[in-house]
Design an enzyme around this catalytic site. Sequence first.
Site, PDB file in Angstrom:
ATOM      1  N   PHE A 104     -69.765 -75.924  99.277  1.00  0.00           N
ATOM      2  CA  PHE A 104     -68.425 -76.419  99.571  1.00  0.00           C
ATOM      3  C   PHE A 104     -67.994 -75.788 100.885  1.00  0.00           C
ATOM      4  O   PHE A 104     -68.522 -74.741 101.278  1.00  0.00           O
ATOM      5  CB  PHE A 104     -67.439 -76.061  98.458  1.00  0.00           C
ATOM      6  N   THR A 176     -63.320 -66.700  92.449  1.00  0.00           N
ATOM      7  CA  THR A 176     -63.157 -67.308  91.130  1.00  0.00           C
ATOM      8  C   THR A 176     -63.781 -66.432  90.054  1.00  0.00           C
ATOM      9  O   THR A 176     -63.285 -66.386  88.918  1.00  0.00           O
ATOM     10  CB  THR A 176     -63.808 -68.699  91.110  1.00  0.00           C
ATOM     11  N   SER A 177     -64.855 -65.740  90.381  1.00  0.00           N
ATOM     12  CA  SER A 177     -65.493 -64.848  89.405  1.00  0.00           C
ATOM     13  C   SER A 177     -64.493 -63.847  88.850  1.00  0.00           C
ATOM     14  O   SER A 177     -64.466 -63.584  87.639  1.00  0.00           O
ATOM     15  CB  SER A 177     -66.652 -64.095  90.062  1.00  0.00           C
ATOM     16  N   HIS A 215     -69.663 -73.616  86.729  1.00  0.00           N
ATOM     17  CA  HIS A 215     -70.309 -72.720  87.682  1.00  0.00           C
ATOM     18  C   HIS A 215     -70.955 -71.541  86.957  1.00  0.00           C
ATOM     19  O   HIS A 215     -70.408 -71.005  85.998  1.00  0.00           O
ATOM     20  CB  HIS A 215     -69.288 -72.210  88.701  1.00  0.00           C
ATOM     21  N   THR A 274     -69.320 -77.744  90.827  1.00  0.00           N
ATOM     22  CA  THR A 274     -70.079 -77.531  92.048  1.00  0.00           C
ATOM     23  C   THR A 274     -71.187 -78.562  92.218  1.00  0.00           C
ATOM     24  O   THR A 274     -71.387 -79.110  93.302  1.00  0.00           O
ATOM     25  CB  THR A 274     -70.688 -76.116  92.057  1.00  0.00           C
ATOM     26  N   TYR A 360     -49.342 -40.413  89.072  1.00  0.00           N
ATOM     27  CA  TYR A 360     -49.110 -40.473  90.520  1.00  0.00           C
ATOM     28  C   TYR A 360     -48.679 -41.853  91.004  1.00  0.00           C
ATOM     29  O   TYR A 360     -48.278 -42.006  92.150  1.00  0.00           O
ATOM     30  CB  TYR A 360     -50.339 -39.987  91.294  1.00  0.00           C
ATOM     31  N   VAL A 381     -57.667 -51.263  91.371  1.00  0.00           N
ATOM     32  CA  VAL A 381     -56.297 -50.837  91.658  1.00  0.00           C
ATOM     33  C   VAL A 381     -55.934 -51.172  93.101  1.00  0.00           C
ATOM     34  O   VAL A 381     -54.941 -51.819  93.373  1.00  0.00           O
ATOM     35  CB  VAL A 381     -56.113 -49.323  91.384  1.00  0.00           C
ATOM     36  N   GLY A 382     -56.776 -50.753  94.048  1.00  0.00           N
ATOM     37  CA  GLY A 382     -56.515 -51.051  95.451  1.00  0.00           C
ATOM     38  C   GLY A 382     -56.630 -52.541  95.736  1.00  0.00           C
ATOM     39  O   GLY A 382     -57.350 -53.270  95.046  1.00  0.00           O
TER      40      GLY A 382
END
Length: 518
Positions: A104, A176-177, A215, A274, A360, A381-382
């Site tokens: 795609f 998408t995973s 997929h 797909t 924290y 988290v990041g």
Amino acid sequence: MGSLDTNPTANSAFGDGATSDFQPLNPDDVRSYLHKAVDFISDYYKSVESLPVLPDVKPGYLRDQLRSAPPTSSAPFDVTMKELTASVVPGMTHWASPNFFAFFPSTNSAAAIAGDLIASAMNTVGFTWQAAPAATEMEVLALDWLAQLLRLPSSFMNRTGAAGRGTGGGVILGTTSEAMLVTLVAARDAALRRSGSQGVSGLPRLAVYAADQTHSTFFKACRLAGFDPANIRSIPTGPETDYALDPARLLEVMQADVDAGLVPTYVCATVGTTSSNAVDPVGAIADVAAVFNAWVHVDAAYAGSACICPEFRHHLDGVERVDSISMSPHKWLLTCLDCTCLWVRDTHRLTDSLETNPEYLKNDASESGNVTDLKDMQVGVGRRFRGLKLWMVMRTYGSAKLQEHIRSDVAMAKMFEYAVRADDRFEVVVPRIFALVCFRIKPRGGMTEEDADEANRMLMERLNRTGKAYLAHTVVGDRFVLRFAVGSSLQEERHVRSAWELINKTTTEIMQEQNGAE
């Protein structure tokens, strides 16, 4: 009393490093380097059409051309850019090329590039609202805007206008995973609670469902989420449904699992598979899943972008009854990688499974419940400032131009489809719905299906070796099929016509060779 000596050489802890002249963000360097990078990008887009789409390099070529060990001393930035141009560019598969018709598309735009550049420069890490208020709110706003373009129900939105905050919301993930994985985890935990399991003891009883055209990333995500591979159902499809999931067959499989003591947990419906661009019937699948209280996720990674156009929106009919939906603007909505948008009807079902709250990261805004901490809707988290480029694309181009972009690609795909159908050497294998045409050389004369498969494989390999076009393949109904995906941001009708002329010419050569060999 002790004091900190202001002489940097007097204290070993503040020795030579404190007097270093190294300034990685020197304002003059930032301006100079970025100007050169922007010139490179602009020149690249001007020249990419003339570059071979697939590179002619061997594995390991780059290590042979560049240093195998990192340099100790610095070099002028011009040297770095020279090596980039001389060694890296020739080894690239040029997804930006207007002659790229494989997989795609990976679309892009000036607004998206600018947004990604600015976001990279700011380099914010927006795990909580407090860590990056504007980044968090920009993502929420961009997702709500896109939800409105898709005409998603207000239950999927973070903010519902005068009604204030809704129960649903969204997050921008990488792929998408990730969207499948986080929703599988939420569905898993809900099913375990529903079945009265203590901890994960009930995992072996949970079952998940998708069509065989779904997929492959779905089946990978299921394993990552802890589902027993023996309970991952890949339901066969066929030409009678244009390779879409049959709700009646789904009902049979789910009921059989219940009779065997299993717990139906999650159903993945796809809008635009797909291999063939099949569209699973979202509403009917949701109705079946509701019988078993199973989570329904809609993967609209590619074709979801088309649903901003009213003429394609019906493919999402019934979405108000699903639990989550994802689509990827980096595929077809002019927003560079990575940008997968996930919406859920009830954010608490996601955050209950994914929330992390170390000391924290605690703050008054999060404790108030009035903000969205996006860390609790993803695996890690990041997170990057992904919302900026998506907002800049919608703000710069507006819905009218984005719809025009989709319609132009579909029109070019129709043109290609017409040419294929007009040539009796070929067949269109499945109905074209969006901008993907699945076609093949069909058996004729004394050709068997195996002969036709070999001819199509040869056609694809020869086309790709020319560097003038790049196509990929799939297998549909046990047949080797070529995929012609229109949608590269630089594509025009002339590129589609040139590709068809090359396909036509190469097919003629192959058939002449085969006839001569007989």
